[in-house]
Every structure is written in structure tokens, then in C-alpha cells.
Write a protein that holds these residues in place. Structure first.
Motif, short mmCIF file in Angstrom:
data_model
loop_
_atom_site.label_atom_id
_atom_site.label_comp_id
_atom_site.label_asym_id
_atom_site.label_seq_id
_atom_site.Cartn_x
_atom_site.Cartn_y
_atom_site.Cartn_z
N ASN A 82 0.83 -1.19 0.00
CA ASN A 82 0.00 0.00 0.00
C ASN A 82 0.87 1.25 0.00
N LYS A 83 0.25 2.39 0.18
CA LYS A 83 0.96 3.66 0.15
C LYS A 83 1.72 3.88 1.46
N CYS A 84 2.74 4.75 1.38
CA CYS A 84 3.54 5.12 2.56
C CYS A 84 4.10 3.91 3.28
N THR A 115 7.67 3.82 -0.33
CA THR A 115 6.69 4.26 -1.33
C THR A 115 5.94 5.45 -0.76
N ASP A 164 2.88 8.69 -0.66
CA ASP A 164 1.44 8.64 -0.41
C ASP A 164 0.61 8.44 -1.66
N GLY A 223 1.67 5.89 -3.64
CA GLY A 223 2.02 4.50 -3.92
C GLY A 223 3.22 4.35 -4.83
#
Length: 282
Positions: A130-132, A149, A151, A153
Motif C-alpha cells: 500500500n501507500k507510505c 513508497t 502517499d 504509492g
């Protein structure tokens, strides 16, 4: 156990002996086997755990050499204490980190017998596709790695320090410093600068979910730490060479109290500061 995610169906009791045959055994043969398993043409594998004397390996007594080994077994345990992990161990922080870390440190040990193709595993990370997502880890061939990664992605940091190999059968203090001013990432081994690489991403590192310690959230926790961790820390500042050297001396001597805590986001000591199921953030 088997290869399903997290080895969820590992055996919950005790095993004394296992035998596998290629042919259907008769009732009389099974009764005889219950007293003693004899070698025969149909015997594929035979494991008698009461007759094993080696660590990290279960010998096949059938003669077919179907030995069972622990792929990440530490055959030579070092002097000094620390924490060993498995795929079932995911220690996680109580909350997501609100600060942006720029220095990552750890005191670790790996067996020199660990295959170069095996990833050493995550020290601190929350990777879950996932993001962050952040990962301070040891990659293949014992190379320290920082991965992140953003925010959206996007993979914006992936630096591996291939000049460093921690699979040497020794305790090592490792530090990765992200310097946004010089747009570099530096890796220190035992207080000495080992390698500098380009790291052009200069934004803050946003961490969306709590960090795991000794593993992360990917399926089956496949990147659990394959060595031993004594301590780990994250700092908000990009620590200087002299600060890293001081940190290294304190960590390798076991004097965690001497570590500077200014700008420290998290500090974990697995030797002195924990209890069953909990590692305290100092």
C-alpha cells in the motif's frame, strides 16, 4: 509444517517418529513398524527424532538422503543476547509514526552460512503493497536496504548498499543515513562509512501504519528477520559521522543508556527492555 502463508498449520503437539512408504503396508507390517521401522525397498523416508543429535537438521534414516533442514538455522550462536524471529513473529508499534525518520540503526548478527540468495529480513517496516510503506531491511547477500513508497504509492526510495555483506558470523552495528541536503544515503558499518549512494527523494517520509519489528505485513511475513537483533533505532535527523561512531560504540558495548536520545523517534533494546510479547520503546 508446510509452505502455506505463516505456516498456520504447524504441528501443535510433539512428533517422535515418521516413516513414508511407496507401497501399501499390510496390517502385520504396520504392527511391526509400530515397534521398529526396518529398511526395505518401499521405505522412502524415515525420521526418528529420538535418535537425532544434530541441530538444525533431521536426518533421513532410510538411506535415501531426504534430510529436513531449517533453511535459516543459526548453526553457530554468537556470544551476546538478542532476539530471534520467525514467520509467526510480528511485533508492531502501538501507533503509526508521526515523525519522518532519516537515520536508521541496528545491531545485528547473521550466520556466515546463510545463503546469499536469502533476504536477511526486515528490521523495521510496514510494507503491505500500500501507500507510505517503509522498510529498513537486510536484502540478499547481506546488503542493507532502505525502501519507501510515497502517499501516491510510487516507489521513490530503493537504495541497497551492495558493498556491505552482513552474513559474516559477527555482531555488526549498521546505520543508514538519508541526507536530504546532499541528496545521498550513507551506510555505516561498525561506525565507519562503508558506502554512499544517490537518494534524490527529499520529501518527508510519511508512515501510514504502525511499523513492524523483525517483520512486516506482507503475506506470510516472508521477510521476517533471519538473524538476531540486539537493538534498533530511528532518528529524525540525519546523524553525523561522529554521532554514528558514538552510537556504534555504545550499542556494541551493550551500553544502551549511553545512546543519545535527542531527535530519537524509537529505540528498542531486545536484551534488557522487554517482556513476553512486548519490546519497550525507550
Amino acid at each position: 509444517g508446510d509452505a502455506r502463508g505463516g505456516n498456520a498449520q504447524y504441528f501443535k503437539g510433539e512428533i517422535r517418529e515418521v516413516a513414508v512408504f511407496s507401497k501399501v503396508r499390510t496390517a502385520a507390517e504396520i504392527k511391526a513398524d509400530s515397534q521398529k521401522v526396518e529398511k526395505c525397498d518401499s521405505l522412502l523416508a524415515h525420521y526418528d527424532l529420538s535418535a537425532q543429535s544434530e541441530s538444525g537438521i533431521i536426518r533421513d534414516l532410510s538411506g535415501n538422503k531426504n534430510d529436513c533442514t531449517l533453511p535459516n538455522y543459526l548453526p553457530e550462536l554468537p556470544d551476546g543476547d538478542g532476539m530471534i524471529f520467525s514467520a509467526n513473529d510480528i511485533y508492531r508499534a502501538n501507533a503509526a509514526c508521526s515523525q519522518s525518520p532519516n537515520t536508521f540503526e541496528a545491531t545485528v548478527y547473521f550466520s556466515k552460512a546463510l545463503s546469499s540468495s536469502v533476504r536477511g529480513g526486515v528490521v523495521l517496516g510496514n510494507f503491505d503493497n500500500n501507500k507510505c510503506s517503509l522498510s529498513f531491511e537486510i536484502h540478499t547477500s547481506g546488503a542493507p536496504r532502505l525502501y519507501y513508497t510515497d502517499d501516491a504509492g510510487n516507489l521513490v526510495i530503493d537504495v541497497k548498499f551492495n558493498n556491505v555483506n552482513l552474513y559474516d558470523g559477527k555482531w555488526n552495528h549498521i546505520a543508514i543515513v538519508r541526507d536530504t541536503q546532499s541528496r545521498t544515503a550513507k551506510c555505516y558499518l561498525n561506525g565507519n562509512l562503508a558506502q554512499t549512494v544517490t537518494c534524490s527523494y527529499t520529501d518527508d517520509l510519511k508512515i501510514a501504519s504502525p511499523l513492524g519489528f523483525g517483520g512486516d505485513y506482507r503475506s506470510g511475513n516472508s521477510c521476517y528477520f533471519k538473524g538476531i537483533i540486539q537493538m534498533a533505532a530511528m532518528y529524525e535527523d540525519a546523524r553525523s559521522a561522529s554521532q554514528i561512531k558514538d552510537d556504534c560504540e555504545a550499542a556494541l558495548s551493550g551500553d544502551i543508556d549511553a545512546l543519545e536520545t535527542a531527535d530519537c523517534i524509537s529505540l528498542y533494546d531486545t536484551v534488557e527492555c522487554g517482556e513476553d510479547g512486548v519490546i519497550f520503546d525507550l
